[in-house]
Design a protein around this motif. Structure first.
Motif, PDB file in Angstrom:
ATOM      1  N   GLN A 165     -74.834 -30.709  94.392  1.00 39.20           N
ATOM      2  CA  GLN A 165     -73.733 -29.750  94.279  1.00 39.20           C
ATOM      3  C   GLN A 165     -72.944 -29.977  92.991  1.00 39.20           C
ATOM      4  N   TYR A 166     -72.702 -31.224  92.649  1.00 41.89           N
ATOM      5  CA  TYR A 166     -71.954 -31.513  91.423  1.00 41.89           C
ATOM      6  C   TYR A 166     -72.737 -31.079  90.182  1.00 41.89           C
ATOM      7  N   ARG A 167     -74.069 -31.305  90.196  1.00 42.86           N
ATOM      8  CA  ARG A 167     -74.880 -30.846  89.069  1.00 42.86           C
ATOM      9  C   ARG A 167     -74.783 -29.336  88.904  1.00 42.86           C
ATOM     10  N   HIS A 168     -74.745 -28.637  90.033  1.00 44.01           N
ATOM     11  CA  HIS A 168     -74.601 -27.180  89.998  1.00 44.01           C
ATOM     12  C   HIS A 168     -73.252 -26.793  89.401  1.00 44.01           C
ATOM     13  N   PHE A 169     -72.187 -27.501  89.797  1.00 43.43           N
ATOM     14  CA  PHE A 169     -70.853 -27.235  89.240  1.00 43.43           C
ATOM     15  C   PHE A 169     -70.875 -27.392  87.717  1.00 43.43           C
ATOM     16  N   LYS A 170     -71.476 -28.456  87.250  1.00 43.69           N
ATOM     17  CA  LYS A 170     -71.507 -28.703  85.805  1.00 43.69           C
ATOM     18  C   LYS A 170     -72.289 -27.620  85.073  1.00 43.69           C
ATOM     19  N   GLU A 171     -73.424 -27.218  85.637  1.00 42.56           N
ATOM     20  CA  GLU A 171     -74.231 -26.187  84.996  1.00 42.56           C
ATOM     21  C   GLU A 171     -73.472 -24.868  84.904  1.00 42.56           C
ATOM     22  N   GLU A 172     -72.685 -24.582  85.909  1.00 38.01           N
ATOM     23  CA  GLU A 172     -71.952 -23.316  85.950  1.00 38.01           C
ATOM     24  C   GLU A 172     -70.683 -23.347  85.132  1.00 38.01           C
ATOM     25  N   LEU A 173     -69.936 -24.445  85.230  1.00 41.24           N
ATOM     26  CA  LEU A 173     -68.581 -24.483  84.691  1.00 41.24           C
ATOM     27  C   LEU A 173     -68.465 -25.107  83.310  1.00 41.24           C
ATOM     28  N   LEU A 174     -69.434 -25.880  82.897  1.00 40.86           N
ATOM     29  CA  LEU A 174     -69.341 -26.526  81.586  1.00 40.86           C
ATOM     30  C   LEU A 174     -70.180 -25.834  80.528  1.00 40.86           C
ATOM     31  N   MET A 175     -70.777 -24.697  80.883  1.00 43.29           N
ATOM     32  CA  MET A 175     -71.636 -23.988  79.943  1.00 43.29           C
ATOM     33  C   MET A 175     -70.807 -23.169  78.959  1.00 43.29           C
ATOM     34  N   ASN A 176     -71.102 -23.307  77.695  1.00 42.27           N
ATOM     35  CA  ASN A 176     -70.446 -22.528  76.656  1.00 42.27           C
ATOM     36  C   ASN A 176     -70.889 -21.070  76.756  1.00 42.27           C
ATOM     37  N   PRO A 177     -69.983 -20.106  76.543  1.00 34.82           N
ATOM     38  CA  PRO A 177     -70.381 -18.686  76.603  1.00 34.82           C
ATOM     39  C   PRO A 177     -71.557 -18.350  75.697  1.00 34.82           C
ATOM     40  N   SER A 178     -71.683 -19.069  74.589  1.00 32.53           N
ATOM     41  CA  SER A 178     -72.824 -18.826  73.695  1.00 32.53           C
ATOM     42  C   SER A 178     -74.136 -19.096  74.415  1.00 32.53           C
ATOM     43  N   GLU A 179     -74.141 -20.130  75.273  1.00 31.22           N
ATOM     44  CA  GLU A 179     -75.344 -20.459  76.021  1.00 31.22           C
ATOM     45  C   GLU A 179     -75.634 -19.373  77.047  1.00 31.22           C
ATOM     46  N   ILE A 180     -74.565 -18.819  77.645  1.00 32.65           N
ATOM     47  CA  ILE A 180     -74.756 -17.721  78.603  1.00 32.65           C
ATOM     48  C   ILE A 180     -75.396 -16.526  77.903  1.00 32.65           C
ATOM     49  N   THR A 181     -74.882 -16.196  76.715  1.00 36.69           N
ATOM     50  CA  THR A 181     -75.422 -15.076  75.949  1.00 36.69           C
ATOM     51  C   THR A 181     -76.865 -15.355  75.532  1.00 36.69           C
ATOM     52  N   ARG A 182     -77.127 -16.615  75.130  1.00 36.74           N
ATOM     53  CA  ARG A 182     -78.481 -16.969  74.703  1.00 36.74           C
ATOM     54  C   ARG A 182     -79.478 -16.798  75.844  1.00 36.74           C
ATOM     55  N   ARG A 183     -79.055 -17.210  77.040  1.00 36.21           N
ATOM     56  CA  ARG A 183     -79.947 -17.061  78.189  1.00 36.21           C
ATOM     57  C   ARG A 183     -80.180 -15.593  78.520  1.00 36.21           C
ATOM     58  N   LEU A 184     -79.130 -14.779  78.326  1.00 39.93           N
ATOM     59  CA  LEU A 184     -79.278 -13.346  78.572  1.00 39.93           C
ATOM     60  C   LEU A 184     -80.241 -12.734  77.564  1.00 39.93           C
ATOM     61  N   GLU A 185     -80.101 -13.171  76.318  1.00 41.08           N
ATOM     62  CA  GLU A 185     -81.006 -12.690  75.269  1.00 41.08           C
ATOM     63  C   GLU A 185     -82.451 -13.032  75.609  1.00 41.08           C
ATOM     64  N   LYS A 186     -82.653 -14.252  76.075  1.00 39.80           N
ATOM     65  CA  LYS A 186     -83.991 -14.694  76.427  1.00 39.80           C
ATOM     66  C   LYS A 186     -84.560 -13.869  77.561  1.00 39.80           C
ATOM     67  N   SER A 187     -83.687 -13.570  78.543  1.00 41.82           N
ATOM     68  CA  SER A 187     -84.118 -12.779  79.688  1.00 41.82           C
ATOM     69  C   SER A 187     -84.477 -11.365  79.268  1.00 41.82           C
ATOM     70  N   VAL A 188     -83.625 -10.776  78.402  1.00 44.59           N
ATOM     71  CA  VAL A 188     -83.887  -9.418  77.944  1.00 44.59           C
ATOM     72  C   VAL A 188     -85.123  -9.379  77.070  1.00 44.59           C
ATOM     73  N   GLY A 189     -85.284 -10.417  76.252  1.00 46.38           N
ATOM     74  CA  GLY A 189     -86.421 -10.470  75.342  1.00 46.38           C
ATOM     75  C   GLY A 189     -87.745 -10.494  76.069  1.00 46.38           C
ATOM     76  N   CYS A 190     -87.757 -11.110  77.228  1.00 45.95           N
ATOM     77  CA  CYS A 190     -88.992 -11.200  78.009  1.00 45.95           C
ATOM     78  C   CYS A 190     -89.372  -9.865  78.610  1.00 45.95           C
ATOM     79  N   ASP A 191     -88.390  -8.982  78.760  1.00 43.47           N
ATOM     80  CA  ASP A 191     -88.642  -7.704  79.412  1.00 43.47           C
ATOM     81  C   ASP A 191     -88.979  -6.600  78.426  1.00 43.47           C
ATOM     82  N   ASN A 192     -88.896  -6.889  77.152  1.00 45.99           N
ATOM     83  CA  ASN A 192     -89.134  -5.855  76.151  1.00 45.99           C
ATOM     84  C   ASN A 192     -90.420  -6.119  75.375  1.00 45.99           C
ATOM     85  N   ASP A 193     -90.869  -5.090  74.731  1.00 48.80           N
ATOM     86  CA  ASP A 193     -92.087  -5.206  73.921  1.00 48.80           C
ATOM     87  C   ASP A 193     -91.832  -6.094  72.713  1.00 48.80           C
ATOM     88  N   GLU A 194     -92.783  -6.944  72.360  1.00 47.80           N
ATOM     89  CA  GLU A 194     -92.600  -7.900  71.291  1.00 47.80           C
ATOM     90  C   GLU A 194     -92.402  -7.233  69.943  1.00 47.80           C
TER      91      GLU A 194
END
Length: 457
Positions: A165-194
């Motif tokens: 549970q604590y590891r989950h808290f850290k992953e959620e609460l200590l993540m920089n917004p840039s990392e959130i955006t980067r993960r979103l970019e990665k997710s979107v990139g996988c769904d689009n044509d190369e």
């Protein structure tokens, strides 16, 4: 009006103390300044035989840089050490263990070896002090704080669940917004044509939501929340760096100190984000420090490796009994810090009216000038680190919670130096109380317990 007669035991020479050097204490509040700091899978630990080790050295002394935090894990400080003293021998003889300590250690080990631990008996023994060197304070404190259940067969599953549970808290609460955006970019990139720009991880303007834009002022914006948190995180960073500057465990440029500072920083940030009503209040780092120190010095390697997660939950549990003291909106309520200080004043009046009258009526020493720090920081600043751990053994052993015992210990601190206080004026008494002299902790806790038995009787 007939004054209550002072009990004979209060006039015993045992309670007279020798004046101590005021330089032992790092800071003290001014009586004319309004205080503003309130306001806001696992294996069972192996019980090993006691080991005699020296206490941590003072930060002013040279120390080799550890190659790994694990190499520096030591047993809790020896009771003969004085971490607030610059001139005392930090490497005193630690082999002089009293028969009482040996007996109490054997009782604690016997209790901890049972399949189902008798919490009443554990509290009774631990309240008298947990011997240094036994390596069991960590386990006992986790039991006293309710982090570990009395049934030892449940320890592995409970610890695994909490640490996950604590590891989950850290992953959620200590993540920089840039990392959130980067993960979103990665997710979107996988769904689009190369062949498309978006397919290479680049978001088109239409795909960047309002809440994900760095300039967004929306309440739900991760960036807006990030900038709001920055001020609190900066305060946490400053306080963590100032925690016990006389101990290499907390302070300095060693890998050990940096590792421990990062862990404490993580705990305080996660706590602040999970408790928006209180967030972080200056001084919480001092309450966190004893817990993390004890857990990180657990003899069980796996327990020590998970000290950060274990400390977080125990810190939350400990602070739950005092959280109202850190909420500015409740300062003047019947659960706020001022109400608690008033209870201390009434306790002193009940047990030693002469001393109460001299302090608050004759010399007009407002209890807030000294008791605010005593109570909010759980006496961590009034005694050296080793003595604070022994006091906490007693505080955490109270089945009603630490606050009642804390107030009795504070009252006992006043009674212990009553002769000097009765002979002093406003200035000398305030200085004495803000720079409390060195004391025999066993005597102090004896007086506190005496107050309890008198109240019951």
């Amino acid at each position: 009006m007939v004054r209550k007669r002072v009990p004979d035991w209060l006039n015993s020479s045992l309670w007279s103390t020798t004046p101590a050097d005021d330089g032992l204490h790092r800071y003290s509040p001014s009586p004319t300044t309004t205080t503003t700091t309130s306001s806001a899978t696992v294996s069972e630990p192996t019980l090993q035989p006691p080991a005699t080790v020296p206490p941590p050295a003072a930060a002013s002394k040279p120390q080799s840089t550890p190659t790994s935090p694990k190499l520096e894990i030591r047993d809790p400080v020896n009771k003969n050490s004085n971490n607030n003293s610059g001139g005392n021998d930090q490497n005193g003889d630690s082999s002089g263990v009293s028969p009482d300590d040996i007996s109490r250690q054997a009782q604690l080990l016997a209790e901890l070896s049972k399949k189902v631990i008798n919490m009443w008996e554990l509290r009774r023994i631990a309240s008298q002090g947990i011997p240094d060197g036994a390596g069991i304070r960590s386990t006992v404190w986790k039991l006293l704080l309710g982090y570990l259940p009395p049934d030892r067969s449940q320890w592995s599953s409970e610890l695994a669940k909490k640490r996950s549970q604590y590891r989950h808290f850290k992953e959620e609460l200590l993540m920089n917004p840039s990392e959130i955006t980067r993960r979103l970019e990665k997710s979107v990139g996988c769904d689009n044509d190369e062949s498309k720009p978006e397919g290479r991880g680049l978001l088109s303007r239409s795909q960047i939501t309002h809440g994900e834009h760095p300039l967004s002022l929306g309440k739900s914006s991760v960036w807006n929340q990030f900038f709001q948190d920055s001020e609190i995180i900066e305060q946490i960073d400053r306080d963590v760096m100032r925690t016990h500057p006389d101990m290499h465990f907390f302070s300095g440029d060693s890998q050990l100190a940096k590792f421990n500072q990062d862990a404490m920083r993580n705990i305080l940030i996660v706590f602040a984000k999970l408790n928006p009503g209180i967030r972080y209040v200056q001084g919480m780092n001092e309450i966190l420090a004893p817990l993390f120190y004890v857990f990180k010095n657990d003899h069980d390697v796996e327990m020590a490796a998970n000290a950060e997660a274990d400390t977080f939950f125990c810190f939350v549990e400990l602070l739950s009994g005092f959280r109202d003291h850190f909420c500015q909106q409740l300062d003047n309520s019947n659960v706020g810090i001022r109400s608690t200080i008033t209870r201390l004043s009434q306790l002193l009046k009940e047990h030693d009216e002469e001393l109460w009258r001299h302090l608050e009526v004759t010399t007009k020493v407002n209890p807030q000038f000294y008791a605010f720090r005593w109570i909010t920081l759980l006496l961590t600043q009034e005694f050296n680190f080793a003595d604070s751990l022994h006091i906490w053994d007693t505080l955490l052993s109270d089945p009603e919670g630490p606050l009642e015992t804390l107030l009795r210990v504070c009252c006992a601190m006043l009674i212990l130096i009553r002769r000097r206080l009765l002979a002093g004026d406003f200035t000398s008494n305030l200085k004495l109380l803000q720079h409390y002299p060195s004391a025999n902790i066993s005597h102090l806790l004896y007086v506190a317990n005496k107050l309890r038995t008198q109240a019951i009787g």
